[in-house]
Design an enzyme around this catalytic site. Structure first.
Site, mmCIF file in Angstrom:
data_model
loop_
_atom_site.group_PDB
_atom_site.id
_atom_site.type_symbol
_atom_site.label_atom_id
_atom_site.label_comp_id
_atom_site.label_asym_id
_atom_site.label_seq_id
_atom_site.Cartn_x
_atom_site.Cartn_y
_atom_site.Cartn_z
ATOM 1 N N GLY A 178 46.890 68.868 32.312
ATOM 2 C CA GLY A 178 47.855 68.408 31.303
ATOM 3 C C GLY A 178 48.804 67.398 31.914
ATOM 4 O O GLY A 178 49.325 67.628 33.015
ATOM 5 N N GLY A 180 51.529 65.873 30.146
ATOM 6 C CA GLY A 180 52.779 65.665 29.422
ATOM 7 C C GLY A 180 53.914 65.634 30.438
ATOM 8 O O GLY A 180 53.670 65.599 31.657
ATOM 9 N N GLU A 201 43.524 65.245 32.476
ATOM 10 C CA GLU A 201 44.073 65.075 31.125
ATOM 11 C C GLU A 201 42.937 64.964 30.108
ATOM 12 O O GLU A 201 42.007 64.185 30.286
ATOM 13 C CB GLU A 201 44.971 63.823 31.084
ATOM 14 C CG GLU A 201 45.419 63.381 29.706
ATOM 15 C CD GLU A 201 46.171 64.446 28.914
ATOM 16 O OE1 GLU A 201 47.145 65.002 29.433
ATOM 17 O OE2 GLU A 201 45.754 64.728 27.768
ATOM 18 N N GLY A 268 51.362 72.565 27.388
ATOM 19 C CA GLY A 268 52.207 72.710 26.203
ATOM 20 C C GLY A 268 52.830 74.087 26.102
ATOM 21 O O GLY A 268 52.805 74.871 27.055
ATOM 22 N N HIS A 447 76.920 43.535 34.882
ATOM 23 C CA HIS A 447 75.981 43.014 35.877
ATOM 24 C C HIS A 447 76.449 43.404 37.276
ATOM 25 O O HIS A 447 77.649 43.317 37.541
ATOM 26 C CB HIS A 447 75.919 41.495 35.776
ATOM 27 C CG HIS A 447 75.045 40.881 36.823
ATOM 28 N ND1 HIS A 447 73.667 40.916 36.752
ATOM 29 C CD2 HIS A 447 75.344 40.239 37.979
ATOM 30 C CE1 HIS A 447 73.160 40.308 37.817
ATOM 31 N NE2 HIS A 447 74.159 39.892 38.579
#
Ligand SMILES: Cc1cc2nc3c(=O)[nH]c(=O)nc-3n(C[C@H](O)[C@H](O)[C@H](O)COP(=O)(O)OP(=O)(O)OC[C@H]3O[C@@H](n4cnc5c(N)ncnc54)[C@H](O)[C@@H]3O)c2cc1C
Length: 468
Positions: A178, A180, A201, A268, A447
């Site tokens: 996985g 993620g 994956e 998940g 900046h």
């Protein structure tokens, strides 16, 4: 005991819900079976970021010479890295304890089960039971790692995220199943510590929910770092070997066998909705989550649900906002607030991944914007052109912005690189205020900063870039 509001679960959804309810004048209790702060503070967001910080320190120490600083013999101490991470998590959890006290919220440790309307039975560790009551109950029971039938977690050779952040010894090799956010964060961490990592994956690209350009750049960077990546690949089965596990992986061109000391399953989450009394009370669930309206109300009056146990992105900041919304809605119903909360725009949720390079994104991907029928202007600013990135020695990555060509609406932003998880909040506010490209270009960005990347990418989209 009778309360106005009881919150079941003390994660980043539950504890802010409890605090907001207390601020609004309610008598509040929170029930927790494990550790205050839930997955996020104890086993998720915070301890993983502590691990990743150690990776970064180690990287700096190893590559100090590139900055003119010679550090010889830099070595990582895996046990020390894990210990620091657990210490950070414990400290954060104690912080929640303090917040509960400060906000006069009763903390009841034990397993809570909804019994009847307004009632929860709490079973403590010693098995003693008590029933507490409230007019409103907010269910915030969160989630756990999802288990695949062909990849059962045994906690030793096939592990989940909890074990991955508390291993007693460093594995020599690891297959991460996985890609993620959780999978790629651990892949980066272990690779940086010296473990040989292979990511497997199922989808055609890593971090598959991100814009395609982000996936391509992360894959390029990970390969450069020495991480092996297999996409369009599925782990069919794992079997123990003398030194770890052998995984049978189905790819588009056939089957391969991978060997590693450990497999991390990062496929998940599953919501914690079992055995908490939902069925008995008729609280509706769908696709493994509790069904709620935009205020978090379930179909049974008096019961709200928030966070990972409901649909919506499984992220800590989403859970927190849902918790606060639920408490504010209760206050509205009880006439303590004269307006209902706004509800959440789930299309304007920032998502961050804290590997190196970091990833941050919000809104439409380029493909999603095109699929939705927008005519778009896209601008991309590479960090190779950024003074701050050059000074930091971190020029990899870019900022990509997407605007609606017709009205200048800021549709989405996708970033990969140093500190981009800090940059994304600008886009969240900009989108919330319906800011157009014109305002981004006219807002002065300091900046040298990485945040100039957002303005520069916008300038690229409109053909006004001066630094590239
Ligand atoms: C490894 C990892 C890294 C992550 N990193 C990030 C990140 O960087 N950023 C981010 O936004 N999200 C991250 N997440 C996701 C984030 O942790 C979750 O989205 C968030 O914790 C969900 O909050 P919650 O309050 O809904 O539930 P949880 O945090 O899961 O908390 C639920 C709580 O309820 C308790 N509970 C459950 N059932 C009962 C019961 N019956 N009785 C009493 N108590 C009960 C549990 O013990 C737990 O403490 C990460 C997750 C993981 C696993």
């Amino acid at each position: 005991m009778a309360y106005d509001v009881i919150v079941l679960g003390s994660g980043p959804g539950g504890y802010p819900a409890a605090i907001r309810a207390s601020q609004l004048g309610f008598k509040v209790a929170i029930i927790e079976k494990e550790s205050l702060g839930g997955v996020c503070l104890n086993w998720g967001c915070i301890p993983t970021k502590a691990l990743l910080k150690s990776s970064q320190v180690y990287e700096y120490a190893k590559h100090g010479a590139a900055y003119g600083i010679n550090i010889s013999g830099a070595q990582q101490d895996f046990g020390g890295v894990i210990k620091r991470s657990r210490g950070v998590a414990d400290k954060m959890s104690r912080g929640v304890q303090f917040l509960m006290k400060k906000n006069k919220i009763d903390v009841i440790m034990g397993y809570g089960k909804l019994k009847a309307k307004g009632q929860i039975e709490v079973t403590a560790q010693d098995n003693s039971k008590q029933t507490i009551e409230a007019k409103y109950i907010i269910i915030a029971t969160g989630s756990r790692g999802r288990q695949l039938p062909n990849l059962p977690i045994d906690g030793k050779s096939v592990i989940g995220y909890r074990e991955a952040m508390s291993l007693p010894t460093q594995p020599k090799s690891m297959i991460v199943v996985g890609s993620g956010a959780i999978g790629v964060e651990f892949a980066y961490f272990y690779n940086s510590m010296g473990t040989k990592v292979t990511v497997v994956e199922f989808m055609p690209r890593i971090v598959p929910v991100e814009d395609e350009d982000i996936s391509k750049e992360l894959e390029r960077q990970y390969k450069k770092q020495g991480i092996d990546i297999m996409t369009n690949a599925t782990v069919e089965a794992v079997e123990p070997t003398a030194n770890g596990v052998k995984a049978r992986v189905k790819t588009q061109t056939g089957e391969v066998s991978l060997e590693a000391e450990i497999v991390l399953s990062a496929v998940g989450i599953s919501a914690n909705i079992e055995n908490i009394g939902l069925e008995e009370l008729g609280i509706k669930t769908e696709k493994g989550k509790i069904v709620v309206d935009k205020y978090g109300q379930t179909n049974v009056p008096g019961f709200y649900a928030i966070g990972d146990c409901t649909p919506g992105q499984a992220l800590a900041h989403v859970a927190s906002k849902e918790g606060i919304n639920a408490s504010e809605h209760i206050a509205y119903v009880e006439k303590k607030n004269n307006h209902a909360p706004e509800g959440i725009d789930y299309n304007n949720i920032p998502g961050c991944t804290y590997c190196t390079p970091e990833i941050a994104s919000i809104g439409f991907t380029e493909k999603a914007a095109r699929d939705a029928g927008y005519e778009i202007k896209v601008g991309k600013f590479p960090f190779t052109a950024s003074g701050k990135a050059s000074a930091a020695g971190a020029t990899e990555g870019f900022v990509k912005v997407i605007f609606d060509a017709k009205y200048g609406e800021f549709l989405g932003a996708h970033m990969i690189g140093h500190s981009v998880t800090e940059l994304i909040a600008e886009v969240s506010v900009a989108r919330r205020l319906e800011t157009t490209a014109h305002e981004i270009l006219n807002a002065i960005h300091p900046h040298p900063t990485m945040s100039e990347g957002v303005k520069e990418a916008t300038a690229v989209a409109y053909g006004e870039a001066t630094d590239i």
